[in-house]
Design a protein around this motif. Sequence first.
Motif, PDB file in Angstrom:
ATOM      1  N   GLU A  94       3.069  18.804   2.311  1.00 19.97           N
ATOM      2  CA  GLU A  94       3.747  17.659   1.707  1.00 19.97           C
ATOM      3  C   GLU A  94       3.638  16.464   2.636  1.00 19.97           C
ATOM      4  O   GLU A  94       3.734  16.598   3.863  1.00 19.97           O
ATOM      5  CB  GLU A  94       5.222  17.981   1.442  1.00 19.97           C
ATOM      6  N   ASN A  95       3.449  15.300   2.018  1.00 19.20           N
ATOM      7  CA  ASN A  95       3.362  14.087   2.826  1.00 19.20           C
ATOM      8  C   ASN A  95       4.591  13.219   2.586  1.00 19.20           C
ATOM      9  O   ASN A  95       5.411  13.492   1.716  1.00 19.20           O
ATOM     10  CB  ASN A  95       2.083  13.306   2.520  1.00 19.20           C
ATOM     11  N   ASN A  96       4.674  12.154   3.360  1.00 15.33           N
ATOM     12  CA  ASN A  96       5.842  11.270   3.310  1.00 15.33           C
ATOM     13  C   ASN A  96       5.659  10.071   2.386  1.00 15.33           C
ATOM     14  O   ASN A  96       6.584   9.264   2.257  1.00 15.33           O
ATOM     15  CB  ASN A  96       6.176  10.774   4.717  1.00 15.33           C
ATOM     16  N   GLY A  97       4.485   9.913   1.800  1.00 15.64           N
ATOM     17  CA  GLY A  97       4.267   8.780   0.906  1.00 15.64           C
ATOM     18  C   GLY A  97       2.839   8.283   0.999  1.00 15.64           C
ATOM     19  O   GLY A  97       1.928   8.984   1.481  1.00 15.64           O
TER      20      GLY A  97
ATOM     21  N   ASN B 140       2.115  11.004   8.688  1.00 17.89           N
ATOM     22  CA  ASN B 140       1.912  12.051   7.675  1.00 17.89           C
ATOM     23  C   ASN B 140       1.946  11.453   6.267  1.00 17.89           C
ATOM     24  O   ASN B 140       2.703  11.857   5.389  1.00 17.89           O
ATOM     25  CB  ASN B 140       2.971  13.156   7.809  1.00 17.89           C
ATOM     26  N   ALA B 141       1.083  10.428   6.066  1.00 14.97           N
ATOM     27  CA  ALA B 141       1.027   9.741   4.778  1.00 14.97           C
ATOM     28  C   ALA B 141      -0.366   9.895   4.186  1.00 14.97           C
ATOM     29  O   ALA B 141      -1.342  10.178   4.892  1.00 14.97           O
ATOM     30  CB  ALA B 141       1.382   8.263   4.938  1.00 14.97           C
TER      31      ALA B 141
ATOM     32  N   LEU C 199       8.388   4.441   9.514  1.00 15.68           N
ATOM     33  CA  LEU C 199       8.627   5.687   8.782  1.00 15.68           C
ATOM     34  C   LEU C 199       9.853   5.616   7.863  1.00 15.68           C
ATOM     35  O   LEU C 199       9.785   6.117   6.728  1.00 15.68           O
ATOM     36  CB  LEU C 199       8.753   6.841   9.769  1.00 15.68           C
TER      37      LEU C 199
ATOM     38  N   LEU D  16       9.670   6.480   3.817  1.00 15.67           N
ATOM     39  CA  LEU D  16      10.473   7.503   3.152  1.00 15.67           C
ATOM     40  C   LEU D  16      11.328   6.920   2.031  1.00 15.67           C
ATOM     41  O   LEU D  16      11.620   7.595   1.042  1.00 15.67           O
ATOM     42  CB  LEU D  16      11.357   8.208   4.174  1.00 15.67           C
TER      43      LEU D  16
ATOM     44  N   HIS E 288       8.197   5.089  -0.555  1.00 12.61           N
ATOM     45  CA  HIS E 288       7.103   6.011  -0.865  1.00 12.61           C
ATOM     46  C   HIS E 288       5.741   5.334  -1.005  1.00 12.61           C
ATOM     47  O   HIS E 288       4.734   6.026  -1.149  1.00 12.61           O
ATOM     48  CB  HIS E 288       7.392   6.804  -2.156  1.00 12.61           C
TER      49      HIS E 288
END
Length: 679
Positions: free
Chosen positions: A313-316, A344-345, A415, A419, A422
């Motif tokens: 899973e990513n953050n957006g 982590n996008a 970040l 979050l 998105h």
Amino acid sequence: MVIVVKSSSKKTGVSLRSVEKLCCVFLWRRIAEKMPLAQKLVKNYQRLSVSDRCNCHRRYFRSNQKQLPEQSLAKPSNRVSSQLAMPKNKGKGGKNRKRGKNEADDEKRELVFKEDGQEYAQVLRMLGNGRCEAMCIDGSKRLCHIRGKMHKKVWIAAGDIILVGLRDYQDDKADVILKLLVYGSQQESFRKVGCHPLLGLALVGFSAISFAFLRFVGDSPRSASIRSNASSKFRKKNQMVVLSVKPLFIILVASLSLVLAIVLLLPSSPFSQTMLSSNSTLGKSDIWSVRRMVEWRPCKWWLQGHLSALPLENNGYIRVDCYGGLNQMRRDLCDGVGIARLLNATLVLPKFEVAAYWNESSGFADVFDVEYFIQQMNGFIKVVKELPPEIASKEPFRVDCSKRKGQFDYIESVLPSLLEHHYISITPAMSQRRDRYPLYAKASLCQACYSALRLTRSLENKASELLEAIPKPFLSLHLRFEPDMVAYSQCEYSGLSPSSVKAIEAARGDRKPWTGELAHVWRKRGKCPLTPNETAFILQSLSIPTGTNIYLAAGDGLMEIEGLTSVYTNVVTKSSLLSDEDFTSMHGNTKAALDYYVSINSDSYVATYFGNMDKMVAAMRAFKGLYKTLFLSRRAFAEFTSEGFSGKDLMQALWKAHLDDYVMGRGSALPDCFCEFKL
């Protein structure tokens, strides 16, 4: 002048101590002739310092002041009385002595020999902040730290011979222990431009050996005088001839020095390629024939490292908005890929903003192969061409990253916005602190910069045709002397044509040029672009033949090009090789892409400016194993011309300055993705 000397200072008004001082300064020669005791105490009177003479005279006066004839003394003059009444300076120079200004460099002292963990070195250049770059006698170039005890007391300059202490934990760094004093004409020969540091250090080594041997045989001034007296007595007594070992040893040292010089200058010697004197600048050997000591190659952790799996899973989603010219947008894209992996996008295809200033309207898909980019980034970061329906209908939330440069800046500031919304858009700031990124983020950045970006098929075919049309072998020259570049630098030039002056004034706007002393300082810092005439002169000083085929990788509106073409006649441009229809239909990014493609595939590359294109081209050439890359030093040219260098002297100085940069591989690649390899 008559000096009054009395045992009682009440009769003369002058103290005995002042008389001694006056005698030491003004009349020491005359007094020495009348003082057998002084001559007996001091064998070599002229070599004594003023303080030693005063001590000698003080001892004489205290033991013989009652024996001085009373009638030969007279009253001192007013001038002498005023000088004698001054208080004695008990110090040794005050702040001047603390700063080392009263220390005589020609005062000979005993030579300190190196021990285990120490090495002789010659200073190549001063870096400021108590640091210098020095070439050690073992052939290694190290960054040397000048300890605080020597700060403002021992003055070190380029060309000085120093003794350094090596570090066990850092082989490329050392600490300056002391500065070795080289006497006579040796110091000037060491500082002369073009003298190789290893040859100078070898001469210092031989000087150390000779000094040790002379000390061993007792060839000091004092022992020499004693030995000469003893030899004369011995000859008078036995009528024999005494042969001294000093002439024989001088012949031995001279022979060894000659042998060492021959060995260093042999073609098979590893130092022969870098020991090119001023005569080589006028010969057939050019800068490319010099053997390099350092090369930059892609790091193993990037190409051969084991990648960590991407999170499920990513953050957006992050979109990188790029501005400026092609290479500036390419730099922003590389940084954006690293930031997206750090957070982590998922990366959305970047947006190339339309810039009327750059005469540009093409997007990312018009220049680079999208499918190839997505394929090459697989495993490093996820890239999508289209957004999910629930996100595609809205514009991304704009996040200001103008002051975000490090890993924790993005985690703490960017970040939370990712979050929350998105889908965000960023433009990375310049001077990113990529060294603080984790390896997985740095690997994604390096992969995007040097492996994933490929020109579109049609554009690459056009660039290949242009490359084939250039006569081989050829040199790609990135010359920056456009009106906007000169206006941005705020530099003033003399001798330009009226059309060039008018174009510069039109592009200058509110940016007025520097004047007076500020203009001189600004130019000496290397902030002014090189003119085509200056570029041709530097190329000649690097022994690049005037018949070399040169591809001119430059933008539109290049000024004063006649200064280059009058010396180097085989100069071609993309406008002269392409048809008028193809050339007029291209935008700014596509023209820059052609220059980029030709430059990374050229036989050699020379840049007059260290801009975005120059950094990317140098890095890609290192990635492909092409190391004939050089950046012309604007700072060195400005410094040498301000010091009055001209003609052959200027050529020799420019050769030496660029030789060091080329041998050590300075500016060859970005250090974030490339590692240094010593050859």
